[in-house]
Design an enzyme around this catalytic site. Structure first.
Site, PDB file in Angstrom:
ATOM      1  N   VAL A 145      33.669  40.862  38.097  1.00 15.49           N
ATOM      2  CA  VAL A 145      32.434  40.093  38.113  1.00 15.49           C
ATOM      3  C   VAL A 145      31.264  41.067  38.063  1.00 15.49           C
ATOM      4  O   VAL A 145      31.223  42.038  38.836  1.00 15.49           O
ATOM      5  CB  VAL A 145      32.319  39.216  39.383  1.00 15.49           C
ATOM      6  CG1 VAL A 145      31.042  38.383  39.344  1.00 15.49           C
ATOM      7  CG2 VAL A 145      33.528  38.300  39.505  1.00 15.49           C
TER       8      VAL A 145
ATOM      9  N   ASP B 233      41.148  24.555  46.291  1.00 13.30           N
ATOM     10  CA  ASP B 233      41.132  25.917  46.837  1.00 13.30           C
ATOM     11  C   ASP B 233      39.874  26.148  47.676  1.00 13.30           C
ATOM     12  O   ASP B 233      39.175  27.152  47.510  1.00 13.30           O
ATOM     13  CB  ASP B 233      41.214  26.948  45.714  1.00 13.30           C
ATOM     14  CG  ASP B 233      41.679  28.315  46.208  1.00 13.30           C
ATOM     15  OD1 ASP B 233      42.316  28.364  47.279  1.00 13.30           O
ATOM     16  OD2 ASP B 233      41.403  29.318  45.524  1.00 13.30           O
TER      17      ASP B 233
ATOM     18  N   LYS C 274      31.790  36.577  35.093  1.00 10.88           N
ATOM     19  CA  LYS C 274      33.202  36.834  35.381  1.00 10.88           C
ATOM     20  C   LYS C 274      33.923  37.102  34.068  1.00 10.88           C
ATOM     21  O   LYS C 274      34.020  36.231  33.208  1.00 10.88           O
ATOM     22  CB  LYS C 274      33.832  35.648  36.116  1.00 10.88           C
ATOM     23  CG  LYS C 274      35.279  35.910  36.540  1.00 10.88           C
ATOM     24  CD  LYS C 274      35.796  34.844  37.501  1.00 10.88           C
ATOM     25  CE  LYS C 274      36.060  33.525  36.841  1.00 10.88           C
ATOM     26  NZ  LYS C 274      36.738  32.569  37.741  1.00 10.88           N
TER      27      LYS C 274
ATOM     28  N   GLY D  85      39.071  41.169  41.053  1.00 11.62           N
ATOM     29  CA  GLY D  85      40.234  40.428  41.536  1.00 11.62           C
ATOM     30  C   GLY D  85      41.295  40.356  40.476  1.00 11.62           C
ATOM     31  O   GLY D  85      41.219  41.028  39.446  1.00 11.62           O
ATOM     32  N   GLY D  86      42.303  39.522  40.728  1.00  7.69           N
ATOM     33  CA  GLY D  86      43.417  39.410  39.800  1.00  7.69           C
ATOM     34  C   GLY D  86      43.017  38.884  38.439  1.00  7.69           C
ATOM     35  O   GLY D  86      43.665  39.171  37.438  1.00  7.69           O
ATOM     36  N   TYR D  87      41.948  38.110  38.381  1.00  3.28           N
ATOM     37  CA  TYR D  87      41.510  37.527  37.112  1.00  3.28           C
ATOM     38  C   TYR D  87      40.732  38.537  36.276  1.00  3.28           C
ATOM     39  O   TYR D  87      40.795  38.522  35.049  1.00  3.28           O
ATOM     40  CB  TYR D  87      40.633  36.301  37.404  1.00  3.28           C
ATOM     41  CG  TYR D  87      40.149  35.572  36.174  1.00  3.28           C
ATOM     42  CD1 TYR D  87      40.953  34.613  35.547  1.00  3.28           C
ATOM     43  CD2 TYR D  87      38.891  35.826  35.635  1.00  3.28           C
ATOM     44  CE1 TYR D  87      40.513  33.947  34.423  1.00  3.28           C
ATOM     45  CE2 TYR D  87      38.442  35.159  34.518  1.00  3.28           C
ATOM     46  CZ  TYR D  87      39.252  34.222  33.906  1.00  3.28           C
ATOM     47  OH  TYR D  87      38.812  33.563  32.792  1.00  3.28           O
ATOM     48  N   GLY D  88      39.987  39.414  36.933  1.00  2.58           N
ATOM     49  CA  GLY D  88      39.158  40.360  36.209  1.00  2.58           C
ATOM     50  C   GLY D  88      38.028  40.861  37.089  1.00  2.58           C
ATOM     51  O   GLY D  88      38.163  40.934  38.312  1.00  2.58           O
TER      52      GLY D  88
END
Length: 401
Positions: free
Chosen positions: A84, A194, A98, A79-82
Site C-alpha cells: 500500500v 472480516d 493498494k 501484506g500477503g496481497y501486496g
C-alpha cells in the site's frame, strides 16, 4: 493442371489459416493492453467493464507519478496481497493505493466484482473507493486516505492517537452504522465477513470507517438471508456458528463486531497466549460492580479511573453480540440504537434520529455450551479448512486494506 490447382488451393488455405492466426494473436495483444480487455461482454453480466458509481479508472502513469514511482518513502503498508502506497493525485485528494503482487492477483471476474461492490456502497462510515487500475497484468485499488490509521494501532499505542472512553463509544457507533448500511440499506445486502480492529480506520476527525471488502459477500433474495460458502475470516473474530455450519449470515458480522467491542474495552487482541477475550470477559463479569462490571483487571490501563459512561450496558451488548447462537444476537440496527442511547445519556450528540433502546431488549447473555474457542484455549483448526484474510501492517499515518 489438376495437381497444380490442388497445390495452389492448399497454399491459399494455409495462407488464410496463417492470417486468421495472426489476427487472433493481434487481438489478444491488444486486449491485454487495454483496460478490461479480458472481460468479454456476456448476456449473464459476468464480463465487460465494471458498472461503476463514483469510482474512476486511473492510468498507470498517473499512479506511478502520484507515488513517486512507487518509492519506498511512500510505502505505508504491506501484506500477503501486496503493498500500500501513499499518493497524491494531481488536482485531487491524497489517496492510499493498494498494488497487488503478481502471485496474489485475483482473476478478472473477481477483481471486477470487488470494484463494483466497492463503487456502489457510499456511506460516511465506509472507506471510499476513489478508483482502480487494471491493465498489463496489474491490479491496483485507490482508496481515500485515512490519516489516523487503524483502530488496532490506536489501541495498541503504536499510533499517537489516544482514544478516551467517549471517543471509543463514537468509534463503535460509527462502525455499527457502516455495517447497518451494508446489511439493511445496500441492495442487495452485503456481509463484510472480516470485521476486526485492523479493518476499522480513523480519519482526521477520528470518524470510524469500515474497510477491506475483499471477503465480502452479497446476499440475494433467493439465498434467504444466508450464503453457504467456504469459511473465510480471521481467527479470534470468526463466528463459531458460521465455522460449524458454513452458513454465512449478517449475524456473523455481529459476532465479529462484538469482539471488537471487547477490544475497545481491554485494548487486547482477541487471542493472547491461548486465552480468548470472549471467555475471559465472561468469566470475570460481575454485574454487582456498577462501575467496572468486575473487569478492572482486564480493562485497558488508559481507561482505568475514568468515568465510563454506560459501561455496563456496553459490556452487556458486547456479550450479546458474541452469543454462540446467531438467533440470540442483536441486529446491527439494534446495536446502533443501544450505542446512541448510551451516548445520549451523557448528553452527547449522535447525529441520528434513531429511537433509543436498551441492551436488555435482547435478553440476558448465556454461556455458550459449545464453542470454536474452547476452555483449553483454541481448538485445533486444520489450516486448509480456514482461509485467513491477509492483513496489512500499516504505519500510524495511514490505512487501508
Amino acid at each position: 493442371m489438376s495437381i497444380g490447382c490442388i497445390l495452389l488451393i492448399i497454399v491459399l488455405i494455409a495462407l488464410v489459416l496463417y492470417a486468421i492466426q495472426q489476427k487472433k494473436q493481434a487481438k489478444k495483444a491488444i486486449s491485454l493492453s487495454k483496460t478490461f480487455g479480458s472481460w468479454a461482454p456476456s448476456t449473464k453480466d459476468n464480463g465487460g467493464a465494471p458498472q461503476l458509481k463514483g469510482a474512476r479508472w486511473f492510468s498507470y502513469d498517473e499512479l506511478k507519478k502520484s507515488t513517486n514511482n512507487f518509492s519506498e518513502t511512500n510505502l505505508i503498508g504491506s501484506g500477503g496481497y501486496g503493498n500500500v502506497y501513499k499518493g497524491v493525485i494531481p488536482g485531487g485528494p491524497m489517496v492510499a493505493i493498494k498494488r497487488a503482487e503478481q502471485g496474489s492477483m485475483q482473476g478478472g471476474f473477481e477483481f471486477k466484482t470487488e470494484i463494483e461492490l466497492l463503487s456502489r456502497v457510499h456511506h460516511k462510515n465506509l472507506v471510499g473507493l476513489v478508483g482502480f487500475y487494471f491493465e498489463k497484468k496489474e491490479q491496483m485499488l485507490v482508496y481515500e486516505y485515512m490519516s489516523k490509521g487503524t483502530l488496532r494501532e490506536s489501541l495498541s499505542g503504536k499510533s499517537e492517537t489516544r482514544l478516551d472512553w467517549k471517543r471509543r463509544l463514537r468509534v463503535a457507533l460509527g462502525c455499527a452504522r457502516g455495517l447497518t448500511y451494508l446489511h439493511e440499506l445496500a441492495d442487495p445486502p452485503i456481509i463484510h465477513r472480516d470485521i476486526k480492529s485492523t479493518n476499522i480506520l480513523l480519519d482526521e476527525d477520528l470518524t470510524a470507517k469500515v474497510a477491506d471488502f475483499g471477503l465480502s459477500k452479497l446476499i440475494s433474495d433467493s439465498e434467504k438471508g444466508h450464503v453457504s460458502t467456504q469459511v473465510k475470516g480471521t481467527l479470534g473474530y470468526l463466528d463459531p456458528q458460521y465455522y460449524m455450519t458454513q452458513q454465512l449470515t449478517d449475524k456473523s458480522d455481529v459476532y465479529s463486531f462484538g469482539v471488537v467491542m471487547l477490544e475497545l474495552v481491554t485494548a487486547k487482541l482477541p487471542i493472547v497466549k491461548g486465552k480468548y477475550i470472549v471467555r475471559e470477559v465472561r468469566l470475570a463479569m460481575d454485574k454487582t460492580d456498577e462501575e467496572e462490571y468486575g473487569l478492572r483487571e482486564l480493562l485497558d490501563p488508559n481507561l482505568k479511573d475514568s468515568f465510563l459512561t454506560g459501561f455496563g450496558r456496553f459490556i452487556q451488548l458486547a456479550m450479546q453480540c458474541v452469543e454462540e447462537s446467531a438467533a440470540d444476537r442483536p441486529t446491527m440496527s439494534d446495536i446502533v440504537k443501544v450505542l446512541e442511547n448510551i451516548l445520549k445519556s451523557d448528553g452527547l450528540h449522535t447525529s441520528s434520529s434513531s429511537a433509543s433502546s436498551s441492551a436488555t431488549d435482547f435478553g440476558s447473555s448465556r454461556v455458550a455450551s459449545k464453542h470454536l474457542y474452547n476452555e483449553a484455549g483454541l481448538q485445533r483448526i486444520d489450516s486448509a479448512s480456514l482461509d485467513y484474510s491477509a492483513g496489512y501492517n500499516i504505519s500510524a499515518k495511514v490505512e487501508p486494506k
